[in-house]
Design a protein around this motif. Structure first.
Motif, short mmCIF file in Angstrom:
data_model
loop_
_atom_site.label_atom_id
_atom_site.label_comp_id
_atom_site.label_asym_id
_atom_site.label_seq_id
_atom_site.Cartn_x
_atom_site.Cartn_y
_atom_site.Cartn_z
N ARG A 1 -3.90 9.82 -9.61
CA ARG A 1 -3.25 8.76 -8.85
C ARG A 1 -3.12 9.10 -7.38
O ARG A 1 -3.38 8.27 -6.51
CB ARG A 1 -1.86 8.54 -9.45
CG ARG A 1 -1.15 7.32 -8.99
CD ARG A 1 -1.81 6.07 -9.51
NE ARG A 1 -1.27 4.87 -8.87
CZ ARG A 1 -1.53 4.50 -7.64
NH1 ARG A 1 -2.33 5.21 -6.89
NH2 ARG A 1 -0.99 3.41 -7.12
N GLN B 1 -4.71 7.19 -4.02
CA GLN B 1 -3.87 6.70 -2.94
C GLN B 1 -4.29 7.28 -1.59
O GLN B 1 -4.44 6.55 -0.61
CB GLN B 1 -2.40 7.07 -3.24
CG GLN B 1 -1.37 6.44 -2.31
CD GLN B 1 -1.13 7.29 -1.08
OE1 GLN B 1 -1.23 8.51 -1.13
NE2 GLN B 1 -0.84 6.63 0.03
N LEU C 1 4.73 7.98 -2.87
CA LEU C 1 4.15 7.93 -4.21
C LEU C 1 4.63 9.09 -5.07
O LEU C 1 4.93 8.92 -6.25
CB LEU C 1 2.62 7.92 -4.13
CG LEU C 1 1.91 7.52 -5.42
CD1 LEU C 1 2.40 6.18 -5.93
CD2 LEU C 1 0.40 7.49 -5.21
N GLU D 1 7.97 8.16 -6.18
CA GLU D 1 7.96 7.08 -7.17
C GLU D 1 7.51 7.57 -8.55
O GLU D 1 8.05 7.16 -9.56
CB GLU D 1 7.01 5.98 -6.69
CG GLU D 1 6.88 4.82 -7.64
CD GLU D 1 5.84 3.81 -7.16
OE1 GLU D 1 5.52 3.83 -5.94
OE2 GLU D 1 5.33 3.02 -7.98
N ASP E 1 1.93 2.94 -14.79
CA ASP E 1 1.31 2.73 -13.49
C ASP E 1 -0.20 2.60 -13.63
O ASP E 1 -0.87 1.91 -12.85
CB ASP E 1 1.63 3.93 -12.58
CG ASP E 1 1.26 3.64 -11.14
OD1 ASP E 1 2.00 2.90 -10.50
OD2 ASP E 1 0.22 4.17 -10.70
#
Lengths: 173, 173
Positions: free
Chosen positions: A46, A50, A139, A142, B170
């Motif tokens: 992830r 990003q 991120l 999060e 996600d």
DNA sequence: ACACCGTCGTTCGAATTTGAACAACAGGAG
DNA sequence: CTCCTGTTGTTCAAATTCGAACGACGGTGT
């Protein structure tokens, strides 16, 4: 009934015992291990996406900028940097070359040691980091930090610190 | 004075605020995050070495064997396996081909779906796993599990479970 | 039956990673 | 000073990884 296991479904029937009889992982230990592996892979995936999308950097490249920025003079010896990043020296050489082409990092030779090379953050490097950091940190927060309670975070920080320390020892054979 | 930071040394002076003002990580949050990244890299490095030396397998390949072994029929659909491994489909295709050449895994087409492909553990595959597991588990134990107290392990398993779950969500955009 | 959107696994090229081999040098014992 | 051992960063070939593009199908609505 082991679910996602890091070992064969059933411990082998006691026969000969070359090591000292394997101590398999119980459910909780397995959960911790699988959680670690899964979370690690998922998180890397992830973050990679990003960073690449928002700043055109790989996670590795971003980390190089971070460590250089955190260093006393915005510069570090190649070997030292490789240690902090936990990568191979050759891998670092490659990435620093890439970052050099992007104008984010420069190489400077070491005064006291002819062999030595300093990787140094350029002004554009600092700029890029200032620009990329907010999105990255957001991120991480999060997906990791804000998912945990403060108590969990405390234990995690402590535990992972111990593990890292143990691994560092093991590294220095 | 942030030590090894995942952000610029000093938060930028308050100027314009495109996002909603970045919430940086405090010392403990940073310790958790750095610990996670460091431990993850170090651990992977070490396990990779151990497996390759002792069994001639990469960590990825070993994990494929593990997941197949844990599956109901010793076989899984490619996509399903890729999900469990947290890897790209193309990456899995590659590795399964390698394992096929080693005779550890076989491909079988799916009856109900012509497109489908099952990866299936061969007898040698089971054998290899039985052979490789003890050494692997022992190292995981030595470097991770046994470094932590039972309380830490409990919290870790729980926390990382939450994080993984969050990441899975996600993922399903 | 038909068109349409989503899924399945593979292929392809490009990027990255690693360990081993190297050449050049540092540092200390003798 | 001189040899010897350990470091330093790079180069090299080989292995792996990924995302995008594909061709081939499944399933659903009409």
């Amino acid at each position: 009934m082991p679910s996602t296991s890091s070992a064969p479904s059933a411990p082998p029937a006691p026969s000969t015992r070359p090591p000292s009889e394997t101590r398999w992982l119980d459910d909780e230990e397995m959960a911790a291990w699988r959680g670690f592996v899964t979370a690690s892979n998922l998180l890397n995936r992830r973050l990679e996406r990003q960073l690449k999308e928002d700043s055109g950097l790989s996670h590795t490249q971003y980390e190089i900028l971070v460590h250089l920025s955190a260093a006393p003079a915005g510069s570090l010896r190649m070997t030292e940097l490789a240690d902090k990043l936990v990568t191979s020296k050759s891998g670092l050489t490659y990435q620093v070359t890439q970052l050099e082409r992007m104008g984010l990092v420069g190489r400077r030779s070491c005064p006291s040691d002819v062999r030595g090379v300093f990787a140094e953050l350029t002004e554009e490097g600092h700029e890029m980091l200032r620009e990329a950091a907010p999105g990255h940190v957001a991120l991480v927060r999060e997906l990791l930090i804000d998912v945990l309670s403060r108590e969990q975070l405390t234990v995690l920080a402590q535990g992972l610190g111990q593990v890292s320390a143990r691994l560092r020892l093991d590294e220095a054979l």
